[in-house]
Design a protein around this motif. Structure first.
Motif, mmCIF file in Angstrom:
data_model
loop_
_atom_site.group_PDB
_atom_site.id
_atom_site.type_symbol
_atom_site.label_atom_id
_atom_site.label_comp_id
_atom_site.label_asym_id
_atom_site.label_seq_id
_atom_site.Cartn_x
_atom_site.Cartn_y
_atom_site.Cartn_z
ATOM 1 N N ARG A 468 6.588 -5.196 3.055
ATOM 2 C CA ARG A 468 6.788 -6.227 1.914
ATOM 3 C C ARG A 468 6.542 -5.557 0.474
ATOM 4 N NH1 ARG A 468 5.214 -10.252 5.317
ATOM 5 N NH2 ARG A 468 3.020 -10.210 4.855
ATOM 6 N N LEU A 469 5.375 -4.676 0.503
ATOM 7 C CA LEU A 469 4.741 -3.958 -0.339
ATOM 8 C C LEU A 469 5.802 -2.499 -0.740
ATOM 9 C CD1 LEU A 469 2.583 -4.100 -2.622
ATOM 10 C CD2 LEU A 469 1.266 -2.646 -0.987
ATOM 11 N N GLY A 535 3.980 -3.541 -7.411
ATOM 12 C CA GLY A 535 3.190 -4.334 -6.316
ATOM 13 C C GLY A 535 2.082 -3.434 -5.806
ATOM 14 N N LEU A 536 1.913 -2.057 -5.948
ATOM 15 C CA LEU A 536 0.989 -1.280 -5.625
ATOM 16 C C LEU A 536 -0.196 -1.251 -6.817
ATOM 17 C CD1 LEU A 536 2.852 2.111 -4.873
ATOM 18 C CD2 LEU A 536 1.850 0.341 -3.061
ATOM 19 N N VAL A 545 -3.385 -5.574 2.826
ATOM 20 C CA VAL A 545 -3.180 -4.225 2.405
ATOM 21 C C VAL A 545 -4.203 -4.199 1.157
ATOM 22 C CG1 VAL A 545 -1.692 -2.429 0.961
ATOM 23 C CG2 VAL A 545 -0.584 -4.169 3.074
ATOM 24 N N PRO A 546 -5.154 -3.694 1.271
ATOM 25 C CA PRO A 546 -6.258 -3.298 0.049
ATOM 26 C C PRO A 546 -6.026 -2.566 -0.940
ATOM 27 C CG PRO A 546 -6.878 -1.835 1.932
ATOM 28 C CD PRO A 546 -5.695 -2.561 2.467
ATOM 29 N N ALA A 547 -6.390 -2.794 -2.010
ATOM 30 C CA ALA A 547 -6.101 -2.185 -3.213
ATOM 31 C C ALA A 547 -6.467 -0.712 -2.988
ATOM 32 C CB ALA A 547 -6.719 -2.674 -4.712
ATOM 33 N N ALA A 548 -5.600 0.124 -3.866
ATOM 34 C CA ALA A 548 -5.938 1.614 -3.795
ATOM 35 C C ALA A 548 -5.725 2.317 -5.047
ATOM 36 C CB ALA A 548 -4.757 2.325 -2.821
ATOM 37 N N SER A 549 -6.384 3.315 -5.309
ATOM 38 C CA SER A 549 -5.966 4.019 -6.572
ATOM 39 C C SER A 549 -4.832 5.015 -6.202
ATOM 40 C CB SER A 549 -7.218 5.264 -6.715
ATOM 41 O OG SER A 549 -8.499 4.469 -6.691
#
Length: 627
Positions: A468-469, A535-536, A545-549
């Motif tokens: 989905r992301l 979305g990212l 899906v955790p947040a990411a740099s």
């Protein structure tokens, strides 16, 4: 020179064989034991046959009647010897085959493991065909003499026993044996010396043919669309013809020497009969002894060939081993450290480049390396998106490779959360950072397997969250079998944009804390790309899906505008940094580049409009873009 070459091949070949024996001593002992049993029974059978002829057959002819009991005893003896010979053959062949295949399997694993340890720069200097040959035909060639080796060792024991038996029988017959056996060995040495360069050339050409074939198959789209089928066929045919000629040269040499190796023992048998008949007339030997020695020469002809087989295969073995050892002895692997990032930290990671310099190693040892980066320094703060922008050849992909430690800098540091990436364990680094390359690679497997890669803890709900992301859940759901759909080799049933989104979902499923995108959405509709990047940026809101740099190599204005900061690079150096708006106002080179990118994108869309609605049933794509 030829003599030195022969001694060199023989010496190096014996070193390879010694290595094999040291690695598989028990199996080799079993195989040699079987061979020695077989050889001993050959000698015993010669004297049993001689005894039967001299003590049973000749007296029976003289008396006109057969001694049934003696004949039965002789038959039992011959049968028992035959059974022991069968046991010896079984042990020899089983042990030799098991030893050979174990060594080949072990060294295929070692070569493949070494491939994975060596840096990308080493792979760039070696063609795919050569690497395939190293792991397959070169490994097979290196251990090819193992099959006849135990037989040859047993034959040497048998020859010693035969010579001793000959001297015990008659000195004149022993001299015949001393003339024939060294002649056989000398003939095999000459054979080996002349075969060495031919086998080495054939082994090299095998790798070249494999390389051309791989290029033609891998580049089938280019070959067909550019109408180069005839030229590629000719290129392959020319090199295949060279390999054919090289193998014919090998076969021609064998055609010359094989009859000689077959004939020499037969000549020895003839010499034994001539000398033996003379010694029999003198009364020095009996009929039994003459028959035994003649039969011994006859049955020794085949086992002695085993020595020739080993010597004949040594040149090929040495050529294969040299090519395998070149891989195993290659340097440049990047050892991992022992530090682990705090496992309790699940938020975005901070990436820092501090005065990084990097040069790709030269293609030749005497040439200087190509400097790519100099004095590169910037930070991707936790949870932020930074875009790398620059002209072709500016070093953007190299920066992306350094960020995930595909290569190491010549000087300076690349760190995650303040820890030099060279100090991290492989597991910690892989669990923190994910790279999505511009050219996606998809395995010939299901959608599920391509995304999860059998990593522990990734369930179907995690796969769907990542899809989905990546804006890929729609086309995956429309596939015939959903997650269980086979995508074909390199994802041939998918379009370029679909493959890119699939590989993006693969990276996201691993829950990275830093995501590096090397122009990873270039084949995707700009509207879809904008949705993906948006979305990212808020990926922590997606369950599972955790947040990411994010560090993204970007070309499109819409992509660049979404970044919190833009790093503009030229000729391997950071020229400017700031927001997209700030760079547009202050850096003319940046303005020209972004404008050129934007115009090229407009031209491409006008010529080939994007269509992201219907998945491609046949993997058709134009310019790498979904149609």
């Amino acid at each position: 020179m030829a003599s030195r070459t022969s001694r060199d091949v023989l010496g190096r070949g014996l070193v390879v064989l010694g290595r094999a024996i040291r690695e598989q001593p028990r199996i080799f002992a079993v195989a040699v034991g079987g061979s020695v049993l077989f050889g001993s029974m050959v000698i015993v059978s010669a004297y049993v046959v001689g005894g039967v002829v001299g003590e049973v057959v000749v007296p029976a002819i003289a008396r006109g009647e057969v001694a049934t009991g003696t004949l039965a005893l002789a038959a039992v003896a011959l049968f028992g010897i035959s059974v022991l010979r069968v046991v010896g053959i079984f042990g020899r062949r089983l042990g030799a085959g098991y030893m050979q295949y174990r060594l080949q399997a072990a060294y295929r694993r070692r070569v493949t493991r070494r491939y994975l340890d060596l840096p990308l720069s080493w792979h760039h200097r070696n063609s795919t065909g050569t690497l395939l040959s190293n792991a397959n035909s070169d490994v097979e060639a290196a251990w090819y003499p193992i099959a006849p080796l135990p037989f040859a060792v047993g034959t040497l024991v048998m020859l010693v026993g035969a010579i001793v038996s000959l001297f015990a029988t008659d000195w004149a017959l022993a001299l015949v044996g001393l003339a024939v056996f060294p002649a056989l060995f000398a003939l095999n040495v000459v054979y080996s010396r002349r075969m060495a360069p031919r086998q080495a050339r054939a082994q090299r050409l095998r790798a070249e043919v494999s390389g051309i074939a791989h290029e033609s198959f891998d580049g089938a789209l280019v070959v067909k669309t550019m109408g180069r089928e005839a030229q590629e066929t000719t290129r392959f045919a020319d090199r295949a013809g060279e390999l054919r000629d090289a193998l014919i040269a090998v076969g021609r040499l064998r055609g010359v020497f094989d009859p000689l190796l077959e004939t020499l023992p037969s000549l020895g048998t003839l010499a034994v009969l001539v000398v033996g008949a003379f010694r029999l007339r003198q009364g020095a030997i009996s009929v039994t002894e003459l028959v035994s020695v003649a039969f011994l020469f006859t049955v020794l002809a085949f086992p002695v060939r085993a020595i020739g087989w080993v010597l004949a295969e040594l040149p090929r073995s040495v050529a294969g081993w040299d090519r395998v050892r070149r891989v195993l002895d290659a340097t440049g692997e990047m050892p991992y450290g022992r530090r682990v990032l705090d496992p309790a930290t699940s938020g975005p990671a901070t990436l820092t480049f501090d005065d990084v310099h990097f040069s790709y190693p030269p293609a030749e040892a005497h040439q200087p390396g190509a400097k790519v980066l100099g004095e590169v320094g910037f930070t991707v703060p936790a949870g932020r998106t930074v875009a790398l922008v620059g002209p072709t050849g500016a070093g953007k992909s190299t920066i992306a490779s350094l960020a995930v430690r595909l290569v190491d800098p010549d000087s300076g540091t690349v760190s995650l959360d303040g820890v030099d990436v060279r100090e991290l364990t492989a597991a910690s680094l892989a669990g923190t950072v994910a790279l999505v390359a511009q050219v996606p690679f998809v395995f010939d497997d299901t959608v599920r397997a391509n995304i999860s890669l059998d990593r522990p803890g990734i369930q179907d709900e995690d796969v769907w969250a990542a899809l989905r992301l990546a804006e890929a859940d729609g086309f995956v759901a429309a596939l015939p079998d959903g997650l269980d759909t086979m995508v074909g080799e390199r994802g041939t049933s998918l379009s370029g944009g679909q493959r890119q989104r699939l590989t993006l979902a693969r990276a996201l499923a691993g829950r990275p804390r830093l995501l590096v995108l090397d122009d990873a959405t270039s084949a995707v509709d700009p509207r879809v790309e904008a949705a993906i990047l948006a979305g990212l940026r808020s990926s922590g809101a997606e369950p599972g899906v955790p947040a990411a740099s994010i560090l993204v190599v970007a070309y499109r204005r819409a992509t660049i505008a979404l970044a919190d900061e833009v790093i503009y690079v030229e000729q391997g150096r950071v020229i400017a940094r700031g927001t997209h708006t700030e760079l547009l106002a202050a850096v003319p080179g940046y303005v020209d580049l972004v404008t050129a990118y934007e115009q090229a994108e407009v031209d491409r869309e006008q010529e080939h409009p994007y269509d992201e609605v219907t998945p491609l049933p046949s993997g058709l794509e134009v310019d790498g873009v979904d149609r």
